[in-house]
Design a protein around this motif. Structure first.
Motif, PDB file in Angstrom:
ATOM      1  N   LEU A  96      38.061  42.263  44.984  1.00  0.00           N
ATOM      2  CA  LEU A  96      39.349  41.578  44.961  1.00  0.00           C
ATOM      3  C   LEU A  96      39.592  41.052  43.558  1.00  0.00           C
ATOM      4  CD1 LEU A  96      41.786  40.134  46.463  1.00  0.00           C
ATOM      5  CD2 LEU A  96      40.220  38.192  46.759  1.00  0.00           C
ATOM      6  N   TYR A  97      40.736  41.393  43.003  1.00  0.00           N
ATOM      7  CA  TYR A  97      41.114  40.756  41.741  1.00  0.00           C
ATOM      8  C   TYR A  97      42.525  40.218  41.866  1.00  0.00           C
ATOM      9  CZ  TYR A  97      43.456  45.164  40.239  1.00  0.00           C
ATOM     10  OH  TYR A  97      44.271  46.277  40.133  1.00  0.00           O
ATOM     11  N   ALA A  98      42.746  39.066  41.259  1.00  0.00           N
ATOM     12  CA  ALA A  98      44.007  38.344  41.432  1.00  0.00           C
ATOM     13  C   ALA A  98      44.724  38.182  40.110  1.00  0.00           C
ATOM     14  CB  ALA A  98      43.758  36.988  42.081  1.00  0.00           C
ATOM     15  N   SER A  99      46.017  37.959  40.210  1.00  0.00           N
ATOM     16  CA  SER A  99      46.901  37.936  39.046  1.00  0.00           C
ATOM     17  C   SER A  99      46.781  36.685  38.205  1.00  0.00           C
ATOM     18  CB  SER A  99      48.353  38.056  39.511  1.00  0.00           C
ATOM     19  OG  SER A  99      48.701  36.949  40.339  1.00  0.00           O
ATOM     20  N   GLY A 100      46.218  35.619  38.760  1.00  0.00           N
ATOM     21  CA  GLY A 100      46.387  34.317  38.144  1.00  0.00           C
ATOM     22  C   GLY A 100      47.723  33.726  38.575  1.00  0.00           C
TER      23      GLY A 100
END
Length: 403
Positions: free
Chosen positions: A327-331
Motif C-alpha cells: 500500500l502506498y499513499a499520496s500524502g
C-alpha cells in the motif's frame, strides 16, 4: 471493523471483505448500491472456474491473480448486474450493506506514504520555514516519501488510541506523554496486486499492470511527536501508531473517466519520472472531511503534482521489489483554498487560527472522543458517480504511559 451502508453505482463495483451476524466468516464481496454481493458464493455457483481467484478471507488471492483475472472477474460481475433478473438470480448471495461488518480488505505487505500535494507541502513549508522557499530543493525533482508501518494499518471504524511519545515544549523541556497535537491526513491509497522482482524497476507505463485499485486513507499524525523526532531521518513514532483505510477498494478499471492531466511541470523531470508523453494518471477524486459530523474541508486530488504512476516508478527506481498487498499513499491532499486543506494543522494554521465548528466548539487539533469521517467520489462514465465509500475513526484517550 465497521458497519458500512454507503451505496455504490454499477459503474464502481468495488471489492471488500465482509461478514454478518448470521455468518461470521470473512469473505470477498462486491458493493452494488446498498447491497453486497457475496462474490465467493456467487462465483462458486455460476462460474466455478474462477472460484480460486476470489476464495479466502481477504482480497489477497484476487490481487495476486493479475490484470487478466481482474478484467475477467469485473466483466463477469458487470454482466450479472446488467441482467434484468439479477436480484432474482442472485438473491441468496445478496446481503444488505447495513447488515454487514466490514474488515481490513487485504493483508498489507509494506506501507509507504508520499508527500505529493504541492499545496500541502507549500503550506507546511510556510509554517515551519517562514521567509524561506516553502518547498525543499528536491521537492519538484522527485516524489518525497517515507516507509511506514504495515502492522498498524487498520480497518475503517477501528478506534484510534491517542499516541504517547517525546515532545519538546516551547520552553525547550523534553517530556513524555500523550500527543497534544493529534491530526488527520486525508489521502488516496494505491493497492498493489501484481508483485515485481527485486532489481527490476517498474516504469510508469506498467502502473496498471501492478496496481489493482485505490482506497481512502487517513494517516493519523501526532504533530508534536513528529516535530521533535523527524530530524534527520523523518517520521517515526509520530506516524506509526495508526493509519486507517476504507473497506472498499475501487479498481482502476472504474476510474477511466476520472483520469486527468497533472499540473504543468515547472522543473524538467528525469526520464523515469517524465510523464509528458504518456497517458495521464492524475485522478479527479473529490474528498469530504467531516469532524464530529461537520464538514471542515473538501480537498480534490486533481491538482496533485505527483501521480500514482510516478510514485510507483520512484518507489521501485532503486530496484526495490513490489509485493502483493503493498500500500502506498499520496500524502495529504490539499487545494489552493483554505476550505480544501486536508489536515488540521493547515486548517488551523499550526494552531494559531482555531477552527470554529457549526456547533460552536473550536478545534486546533483532535480531542478525545472526536470522530473523523472522510468520504470521496469521482466522475464516472456517462455522468455516473464513482463512490469510494468512507474511512472513519474515533479518538480514544491515551493508554497508560510506560514507566
Amino acid at each position: 471493523m465497521s458497519t458500512v451502508s454507503t451505496p455504490f453505482g454499477v459503474a464502481t463495483l468495488p471489492y471488500g471483505v465482509f461478514s454478518t451476524a448470521s455468518d461470521s466468516r470473512a469473505r470477498v464481496g462486491v458493493a452494488i448500491d446498498d447491497l453486497i454481493l457475496d462474490l465467493a458464493a456467487a462465483v462458486q455457483r455460476f462460474a466455478p472456474e474462477l472460484a480460486p481467484v476470489v476464495a479466502g478471507p481477504s482480497l489477497d488471492t484476487l490481487l495476486a491473480a493479475g490484470p487478466d483475472a481482474w478484467s475477467q472477474v469485473r466483466a463477469l460481475v458487470t454482466g450479472w448486474v446488467a441482467d434484468s433478473a439479477f436480484a432474482e438470480r442472485f438473491g441468496p448471495q445478496l446481503v444488505p450493506a447495513r447488515d454487514a461488518v466490514m474488515h481490513l480488505p487485504f493483508t498489507v505487505a509494506d506501507y509507504v506514504d508520499f508527500y505529493a500535494s504541492e499545496q500541502h507541502a507549500t503550506n507546511l513549508g510556510r509554517m515551519f520555514r517562514p521567509g524561506q522557499d516553502p518547498l525543499t530543493p528536491n521537492w519538484k525533482h522527485l516524489p518525497i516519501g517515507y516507509h511506514g508501518r504495515a502492522g498498524t494499518v487498520i480497518a475503517s471504524g477501528t478506534d484510534v488510541v491517542r499516541p504517547c511519545g517525546q515532545r519538546r515544549g516551547t520552553d525547550g523541556e523534553i517530556t513524555f506523554g500523550p500527543s497534544r497535537r493529534l491530526d488527520i491526513e486525508a489521502e488516496l491509497g494505491f493497492v498493489v496486486g501484481t508483485p515485481s522482482s527485486l532489481g527490476r524497476p517498474v516504469p510508469q507505463t506498467a502502473f496498471a499492470d501492478h496496481v489493482f485499485g485505490i482506497c481512502l486513507v487517513n494517516d493519523w499524525s501526532a504533530r508534536d511527536i513528529q516535530a521533535w523526532e523527524y530530524v534527520p531521518l523523518g517520521p517515526f513514532l509520530g506516524k506509526s501508531f495508526a493509519t486507517s483505510i476504507s473497506p472498499w477498494v475501487v479498481p482502476l478499471a472504474a476510474l477511466g473517466s476520472a483520469r486527468v492531466a497533472p499540473p504543468e511541470r515547472t522543473v524538467p523531470l528525469l526520464p523515469y519520472l517524465d510523464d509528458s508523453r504518456t497517458p495521464p494518471w492524475g485522478l479527479d477524486v473529490r474528498l469530504e472531511v467531516r469532524l464530529n459530523g461537520h464538514v471542515v474541508s473538501r480537498p480534490s486530488s486533481d491538482g496533485m503534482y505527483w501521480t500514482g504512476a510516478q510514485m510507483l516508478a520512484h518507489l521501485t527506481a532503486n530496484g526495490a521489489s513490489l509485493r502483493t498487498g503493498d500500500l502506498y499513499a499520496s500524502g495529504t491532499i490539499s487545494g489552493e483554498r483554505p476550505d480544501q486543506r486536508g489536515s488540521l494543522i493547515e486548517l488551523s494554521w499550526g494552531g494559531a487560527e482555531p477552527l470554529r465548528l457549526p456547533d460552536g466548539t473550536t478545534r486546533t487539533f483532535l480531542e478525545d472522543g472526536d470522530e473523523v469521517v472522510i468520504t470521496a467520489s469521482a466522475p464516472g462514465p456517462d455522468g455516473a458517480v464513482i463512490g469510494l465509500g468512507e474511512v472513519r475513526g474515533r479518538i480514544r484517550p491515551a493508554a497508560e504511559s510506560p514507566r
